[in-house]
Design a protein around this motif. Structure first.
Motif, mmCIF file in Angstrom:
data_model
loop_
_atom_site.group_PDB
_atom_site.id
_atom_site.type_symbol
_atom_site.label_atom_id
_atom_site.label_comp_id
_atom_site.label_asym_id
_atom_site.label_seq_id
_atom_site.Cartn_x
_atom_site.Cartn_y
_atom_site.Cartn_z
ATOM 1 N N VAL A 142 -8.087 -1.195 13.517
ATOM 2 C CA VAL A 142 -8.076 -2.554 12.952
ATOM 3 C C VAL A 142 -7.341 -2.525 11.606
ATOM 4 C CG1 VAL A 142 -9.507 -4.402 11.987
ATOM 5 C CG2 VAL A 142 -10.186 -3.294 14.131
ATOM 6 N N HIS A 143 -7.726 -1.591 10.761
ATOM 7 C CA HIS A 143 -7.108 -1.486 9.436
ATOM 8 C C HIS A 143 -5.609 -1.183 9.549
ATOM 9 C CE1 HIS A 143 -5.692 1.391 6.295
ATOM 10 N NE2 HIS A 143 -5.996 0.365 5.531
ATOM 11 N N LYS A 144 -5.268 -0.230 10.402
ATOM 12 C CA LYS A 144 -3.877 0.209 10.562
ATOM 13 C C LYS A 144 -3.002 -0.917 11.116
ATOM 14 C CE LYS A 144 -3.758 3.869 13.115
ATOM 15 N NZ LYS A 144 -4.004 4.564 14.415
ATOM 16 N N HIS A 145 -3.490 -1.577 12.154
ATOM 17 C CA HIS A 145 -2.653 -2.574 12.838
ATOM 18 C C HIS A 145 -2.567 -3.881 12.053
ATOM 19 C CE1 HIS A 145 -3.425 -0.057 16.675
ATOM 20 N NE2 HIS A 145 -2.334 0.320 16.075
ATOM 21 N N LEU A 146 -3.631 -4.217 11.350
ATOM 22 C CA LEU A 146 -3.561 -5.402 10.481
ATOM 23 C C LEU A 146 -2.510 -5.154 9.389
ATOM 24 C CD1 LEU A 146 -6.482 -7.457 9.085
ATOM 25 C CD2 LEU A 146 -4.844 -6.530 7.483
ATOM 26 N N THR A 147 -2.506 -3.942 8.866
ATOM 27 C CA THR A 147 -1.567 -3.597 7.792
ATOM 28 C C THR A 147 -0.129 -3.580 8.327
ATOM 29 O OG1 THR A 147 -3.342 -2.266 6.843
ATOM 30 C CG2 THR A 147 -1.126 -1.879 5.979
ATOM 31 N N LEU A 148 0.042 -2.959 9.489
ATOM 32 C CA LEU A 148 1.368 -2.899 10.117
ATOM 33 C C LEU A 148 1.920 -4.306 10.345
ATOM 34 C CD1 LEU A 148 3.636 -1.426 11.767
ATOM 35 C CD2 LEU A 148 2.118 -1.586 13.749
ATOM 36 N N LEU A 149 1.085 -5.146 10.890
ATOM 37 C CA LEU A 149 1.492 -6.513 11.193
ATOM 38 C C LEU A 149 1.880 -7.262 9.914
ATOM 39 C CD1 LEU A 149 1.590 -8.296 13.706
ATOM 40 C CD2 LEU A 149 -0.806 -8.854 13.324
ATOM 41 N N LEU A 183 9.561 13.062 2.734
ATOM 42 C CA LEU A 183 10.576 13.503 1.774
ATOM 43 C C LEU A 183 11.947 13.616 2.428
ATOM 44 C CD1 LEU A 183 8.636 16.176 -0.280
ATOM 45 C CD2 LEU A 183 9.875 14.202 -1.178
ATOM 46 N N ARG A 184 11.967 14.242 3.609
ATOM 47 C CA ARG A 184 13.251 14.405 4.330
ATOM 48 C C ARG A 184 13.823 13.036 4.693
ATOM 49 N NH1 ARG A 184 12.505 16.127 9.191
ATOM 50 N NH2 ARG A 184 10.408 16.889 8.977
ATOM 51 N N ALA A 185 12.945 12.172 5.219
ATOM 52 C CA ALA A 185 13.413 10.861 5.667
ATOM 53 C C ALA A 185 13.955 10.056 4.489
ATOM 54 C CB ALA A 185 12.267 10.115 6.334
ATOM 55 N N SER A 186 13.264 10.136 3.349
ATOM 56 C CA SER A 186 13.705 9.297 2.241
ATOM 57 C C SER A 186 14.989 9.839 1.610
ATOM 58 C CB SER A 186 12.597 9.134 1.205
ATOM 59 O OG SER A 186 12.256 10.386 0.720
ATOM 60 N N GLU A 187 15.280 11.128 1.838
ATOM 61 C CA GLU A 187 16.591 11.629 1.397
ATOM 62 C C GLU A 187 17.702 10.987 2.227
ATOM 63 O OE1 GLU A 187 16.542 15.900 1.607
ATOM 64 O OE2 GLU A 187 15.097 15.970 -0.046
ATOM 65 N N ARG A 188 17.409 10.768 3.505
ATOM 66 C CA ARG A 188 18.410 10.157 4.382
ATOM 67 C C ARG A 188 18.476 8.645 4.164
ATOM 68 N NH1 ARG A 188 19.692 13.837 8.429
ATOM 69 N NH2 ARG A 188 20.726 12.185 9.590
ATOM 70 N N TRP A 189 17.295 8.064 3.883
ATOM 71 C CA TRP A 189 17.239 6.597 3.749
ATOM 72 C C TRP A 189 16.125 6.249 2.774
ATOM 73 C CZ3 TRP A 189 14.688 2.535 7.319
ATOM 74 C CH2 TRP A 189 15.196 1.269 7.026
ATOM 75 N N SER A 190 16.518 5.985 1.541
ATOM 76 C CA SER A 190 15.492 5.773 0.508
ATOM 77 C C SER A 190 15.003 4.326 0.461
ATOM 78 C CB SER A 190 16.047 6.180 -0.860
ATOM 79 O OG SER A 190 17.200 5.419 -1.139
ATOM 80 N N ASP A 191 15.732 3.409 1.109
ATOM 81 C CA ASP A 191 15.372 1.983 0.996
ATOM 82 C C ASP A 191 14.425 1.491 2.078
ATOM 83 O OD1 ASP A 191 17.028 1.807 -1.138
ATOM 84 O OD2 ASP A 191 18.747 1.074 0.010
ATOM 85 N N GLY A 192 14.153 2.325 3.067
ATOM 86 C CA GLY A 192 13.299 1.875 4.168
ATOM 87 C C GLY A 192 11.870 1.635 3.705
ATOM 88 N N VAL A 193 11.145 0.863 4.499
ATOM 89 C CA VAL A 193 9.709 0.715 4.261
ATOM 90 C C VAL A 193 9.021 1.739 5.156
ATOM 91 C CG1 VAL A 193 7.725 -0.837 4.381
ATOM 92 C CG2 VAL A 193 9.989 -1.755 3.809
ATOM 93 N N TYR A 194 8.229 2.610 4.580
ATOM 94 C CA TYR A 194 7.544 3.660 5.334
ATOM 95 C C TYR A 194 6.036 3.421 5.301
ATOM 96 C CZ TYR A 194 11.942 6.277 5.085
ATOM 97 O OH TYR A 194 13.255 6.666 5.214
ATOM 98 N N CYS A 195 5.403 3.463 6.463
ATOM 99 C CA CYS A 195 3.941 3.345 6.544
ATOM 100 C C CYS A 195 3.396 4.622 7.170
ATOM 101 C CB CYS A 195 3.544 2.167 7.433
ATOM 102 S SG CYS A 195 3.972 0.577 6.729
#
Ligand SMILES: C[S@@+](CC[C@H](N)C(=O)[O-])C[C@H]1O[C@@H](n2cnc3c(N)ncnc32)[C@H](O)[C@@H]1O
Length: 284
Positions: A15-22, A185-197
């Motif tokens: 519930v917490h995860k999916h409400l936040t994702l949405l 860390l690896r992902a944000s080196e490739r793409w620092s502007d994305g939204v990560y959850c």
């Protein structure tokens, strides 16, 4: 690896995860430009709440079961419950619980691109079948059988330049917090502007503390902790709380989440033992 999400589907953490994702997706979709959505640990996509595995622990009874017919004022909760109602496909009563791929599919548009990655062959097949059904079928959708952490290398940075990465690991491996931190860390080196959850469990023993500390030291910025706990964090055994680390959250999401979690808490933790924590681990 034998983690099966069907044992846990619809519990308070879902519930917490999916409400936040949405909530994050809805903010991103306010703009007309296409977004890229990557779910690195997608699962099977839909769970039968009367099936063998769901009924064994009946965890959903203490999650979605507590709020499905409730009335709330927070628009984030109302929106989440509306999506869960839609997933029942007219049945009226709660019999199935949508996983993150279906929740995203409910709100994404044809112009957006979706990639789902799942390691277990059986779950991956179930997800492929589900997303081929006419009511869920969408263009621009890929379901990959493999390692979601590796997929970050393959798909980032996305050509859309806007989007959301959900990392929802099963936390069966002792080093999952470390893997998650390194993946970010690896992902944000490739793409620092994305939204990560990044979802994480809150259990006794303070296992989450080195994760916070490593992220604080990492040099990453704009990190929000969004947590809802149904029991004190040091309660032995079991899952006490559900956390989402959000990097680059949309503006004022923190305010909206805090208000939604505060209203949700008494419904999910009626014995008043729970707590809400929405705060910046590292500011912009
Ligand atoms: C917590 S469940 C995902 C639930 C799903 N995100 C949802 O919200 O409905 C974690 C899933 O990750 C899968 N998994 C485990 N390790 C993985 C990896 N390295 N890459 C991709 N999937 C993995 C498991 O098989 C399991 O289905």
């Amino acid at each position: 690896m034998n983690y099966r999400h069907s044992f846990h589907a619809g519990n308070f953490a879902d519930v917490h995860k999916h409400l936040t994702l949405l909530a994050v997706l809805d903010y991103l979709l306010l703009k007309p430009k296409p977004i890229f959505y990557l779910d690195t640990h997608a699962g099977g996509g839909e769970y039968d709440l009367s099936g063998d595995e769901s009924t064994r622990g009946n965890e959903w009874n203490e999650g979605i079961g507590r709020i499905f017919n409730g009335h709330f004022t927070s628009p984030l909760i109302t929106r989440y419950i509306e999506v869960i109602h839609k997933a029942q496909q007219g049945a009226g009563k709660l019999h199935t619980y949508p996983g993150s791929p279906l929740i995203a599919t409910h709100v994404l548009r044809d112009i957006d691109r979706r990639v789902f990655v799942e390691m277990q062959a059986e779950e991956c097949l179930a997800l492929r079948k589900l997303l081929r059904q006419p009511q869920h079928h969408m263009v621009n959708t890929t379901v990959n059988h493999g390692d979601g952490y590796q997929a970050l290398n393959a798909y980032l940075p996305p050509k859309e330049r806007r989007g959301l990465i959900l990392m929802d690991a099963p936390f069966e491996a002792a080093d999952e917090f470390k893997r998650l931190e390194q993946a970010l860390l690896r992902a944000s080196e490739r793409w620092s502007d994305g939204v990560y959850c990044l979802w994480y469990p809150i259990k006794s023993g303070g296992l989450v503390n080195p994760f916070y500390a490593a992220l604080k030291r990492s040099g990453l910025r704009n990190l929000l902790l969004a947590e809802l706990s149904v029991r004190p964090a040091d309660t032995p055994l079991g899952l006490n709380g559900s956390g989402m680390l959000i990097m680059n959250p949309p503006w004022q999401l923190d305010i909206a989440l805090r208000s939604a979690y505060t209203e949700l808490l008494p419904a999910l933790a009626p014995d008043s033992q729970g707590s809400v924590r929405v705060e910046w681990l590292v500011r912009e």
